[in-house]
Design a protein around this motif. Structure first.
Motif, PDB file in Angstrom:
ATOM      1  N   HIS A  82     -39.360   9.106  58.511  1.00 26.58           N
ATOM      2  CA  HIS A  82     -40.363   9.591  59.464  1.00 26.58           C
ATOM      3  C   HIS A  82     -39.919   9.112  60.850  1.00 26.58           C
ATOM      4  O   HIS A  82     -40.087   7.947  61.189  1.00 26.58           O
ATOM      5  N   LYS A  83     -39.355  10.010  61.619  1.00 28.79           N
ATOM      6  CA  LYS A  83     -38.749   9.611  62.884  1.00 28.79           C
ATOM      7  C   LYS A  83     -39.736   9.754  64.037  1.00 28.79           C
ATOM      8  O   LYS A  83     -40.515  10.701  64.105  1.00 28.79           O
ATOM      9  N   TYR A  84     -39.651   8.788  64.966  1.00 31.79           N
ATOM     10  CA  TYR A  84     -40.478   8.785  66.172  1.00 31.79           C
ATOM     11  C   TYR A  84     -39.672   9.323  67.351  1.00 31.79           C
ATOM     12  O   TYR A  84     -38.495   9.011  67.509  1.00 31.79           O
ATOM     13  N   THR A  98     -42.423  12.908  62.921  1.00 31.82           N
ATOM     14  CA  THR A  98     -42.311  13.947  61.901  1.00 31.82           C
ATOM     15  C   THR A  98     -41.339  13.517  60.815  1.00 31.82           C
ATOM     16  O   THR A  98     -40.493  12.637  61.037  1.00 31.82           O
ATOM     17  N   GLN A  99     -41.455  14.097  59.646  1.00 29.96           N
ATOM     18  CA  GLN A  99     -40.504  13.849  58.577  1.00 29.96           C
ATOM     19  C   GLN A  99     -39.179  14.519  58.934  1.00 29.96           C
ATOM     20  O   GLN A  99     -39.163  15.656  59.408  1.00 29.96           O
ATOM     21  N   ASN A 124     -29.949  16.173  62.375  1.00 27.31           N
ATOM     22  CA  ASN A 124     -31.273  15.746  61.938  1.00 27.31           C
ATOM     23  C   ASN A 124     -32.172  16.973  61.855  1.00 27.31           C
ATOM     24  O   ASN A 124     -32.334  17.701  62.836  1.00 27.31           O
ATOM     25  N   TYR A 125     -32.769  17.205  60.685  1.00 27.57           N
ATOM     26  CA  TYR A 125     -33.607  18.380  60.475  1.00 27.57           C
ATOM     27  C   TYR A 125     -35.070  17.961  60.342  1.00 27.57           C
ATOM     28  O   TYR A 125     -35.472  17.404  59.325  1.00 27.57           O
ATOM     29  N   PRO A 126     -35.895  18.211  61.382  1.00 25.24           N
ATOM     30  CA  PRO A 126     -37.332  17.922  61.258  1.00 25.24           C
ATOM     31  C   PRO A 126     -37.970  18.809  60.191  1.00 25.24           C
ATOM     32  O   PRO A 126     -37.648  19.991  60.063  1.00 25.24           O
ATOM     33  N   MET A 127     -38.866  18.217  59.418  1.00 26.51           N
ATOM     34  CA  MET A 127     -39.536  18.943  58.340  1.00 26.51           C
ATOM     35  C   MET A 127     -41.031  18.649  58.382  1.00 26.51           C
ATOM     36  O   MET A 127     -41.457  17.589  58.820  1.00 26.51           O
ATOM     37  N   GLY A 128     -41.810  19.581  57.912  1.00 26.89           N
ATOM     38  CA  GLY A 128     -43.249  19.356  57.812  1.00 26.89           C
ATOM     39  C   GLY A 128     -43.960  19.432  59.151  1.00 26.89           C
ATOM     40  O   GLY A 128     -43.434  19.929  60.157  1.00 26.89           O
ATOM     41  N   ASN A 129     -45.177  18.918  59.168  1.00 26.70           N
ATOM     42  CA  ASN A 129     -46.010  18.966  60.366  1.00 26.70           C
ATOM     43  C   ASN A 129     -45.624  17.872  61.358  1.00 26.70           C
ATOM     44  O   ASN A 129     -45.127  16.819  60.979  1.00 26.70           O
ATOM     45  N   SER A 146     -38.136  16.511  70.695  1.00 28.72           N
ATOM     46  CA  SER A 146     -37.222  17.162  69.755  1.00 28.72           C
ATOM     47  C   SER A 146     -37.801  17.264  68.353  1.00 28.72           C
ATOM     48  O   SER A 146     -37.182  17.873  67.466  1.00 28.72           O
ATOM     49  N   ALA A 147     -38.969  16.678  68.134  1.00 27.98           N
ATOM     50  CA  ALA A 147     -39.631  16.830  66.835  1.00 27.98           C
ATOM     51  C   ALA A 147     -39.973  18.282  66.553  1.00 27.98           C
ATOM     52  O   ALA A 147     -40.093  18.685  65.391  1.00 27.98           O
TER      53      ALA A 147
END
Length: 247
Positions: A82-84, A98-99, A124-129, A146-147
């Motif tokens: 879960h990146k900030y 986001t995940q 890095n691939y953001p996923m989800g909400n 970038s999220a």
């Protein structure tokens, strides 16, 4: 940045000291294939007013590595986290989380049987909400991080050290720094983390892979060529395969 340098310096020294205590460390050999799995603890490099908002900075990492020579390997890492993301403009800020799935392809260089460094490119691939933790901007301004991007690209630099080994299993520690190349203006998304993983030796090209123990014990005069080994095996017991001197 000062905190980052201090952290990496302490980690590097710790790995070197710990690895120096182990006599039976891994020796790379072309054709060896290994897998690593373990927890990954990380933090976004940000010291602004919203830095205290970072929580749950734990993920999981899976690494597949294959030796391409006696001193190097190609590896592919997949890190779920879960990146900030933080972004500051003047006295206003936005923080989002986001995940993400962090995919790295890197080259690992072994400097010693128990110590290596690696450098590679990650996506890095953001996923989800997207969880917007704080936003000082109006919705009409359309300021995001970038999220909300389809992907993020950067460079990974890592230090690895073997802490323990027993047969096919080993324990290793890794310090990793991820530098984002495709970031928004005034955005903070660089990241540093520590990986503690369990390594499993999957396969090798030879029946008995090299070990540090074998290298320490064998002397140049004791090493025999393949024809000499075959000749020795074919000789009857109690006889010597070396030529006899004639009077």
């Amino acid at each position: 940045m000062v905190h980052l340098k201090r952290t990496l310096s302490i980690l590097s020294l710790s790995i070197l000291v710990l690895c120096a205590e182990f006599a039976f460390a891994y020796v790379p050999q072309r054709g060896n294939v290994m897998a690593y799995l373990g927890p990954y603890t990380y933090k976004t490099e940000y010291n602004g007013v919203l830095s205290d908002l970072q929580q749950d900075t734990g993920g999981i990492s899976l690494i597949a590595s294959g030796d391409v020579s006696d001193h190097g390997a190609l590896e592919m890492a997949a890190i779920f986290m879960h990146k900030y993301y933080f972004r500051d403009e003047g006295d206003r800020s936005i923080a989002q989380r986001t995940q993400t799935m962090h995919i790295t392809i890197a080259y690992r260089r072994y400097w010693a049987p128990s110590f290596a460094t690696s450098v590679g490119v990650y996506t890095n691939y953001p996923m989800g909400n997207i969880n917007t933790i704080r936003n000082d901007f109006a919705d009409s301004e359309g300021v995001n991080t970038s999220a909300s991007s389809p992907s993020e690209t950067g460079i990974d630099i890592a230090l690895q050290g073997e802490l323990w080994q027993s047969g096919l299993w080993a324990l290793m520690a890794e310090g990793r720094y991820s530098y984002a190349l495709t970031k928004q203006p005034n955005e903070y998304s660089n990241q540093y983390g520590i990986f503690l993983g369990l390594r499993y030796f999957i396969q090798a090209r030879v029946e008995k892979p090299k070990t540090l123990k074998d290298q320490d014990k064998e002397k140049p005069t004791q090493i025999k060529t393949q024809p000499e080994q075959k000749k020795e095996k074919a000789a009857p017991k109690g006889t010597s395969s070396s030529p006899q001197k004639k009077d």
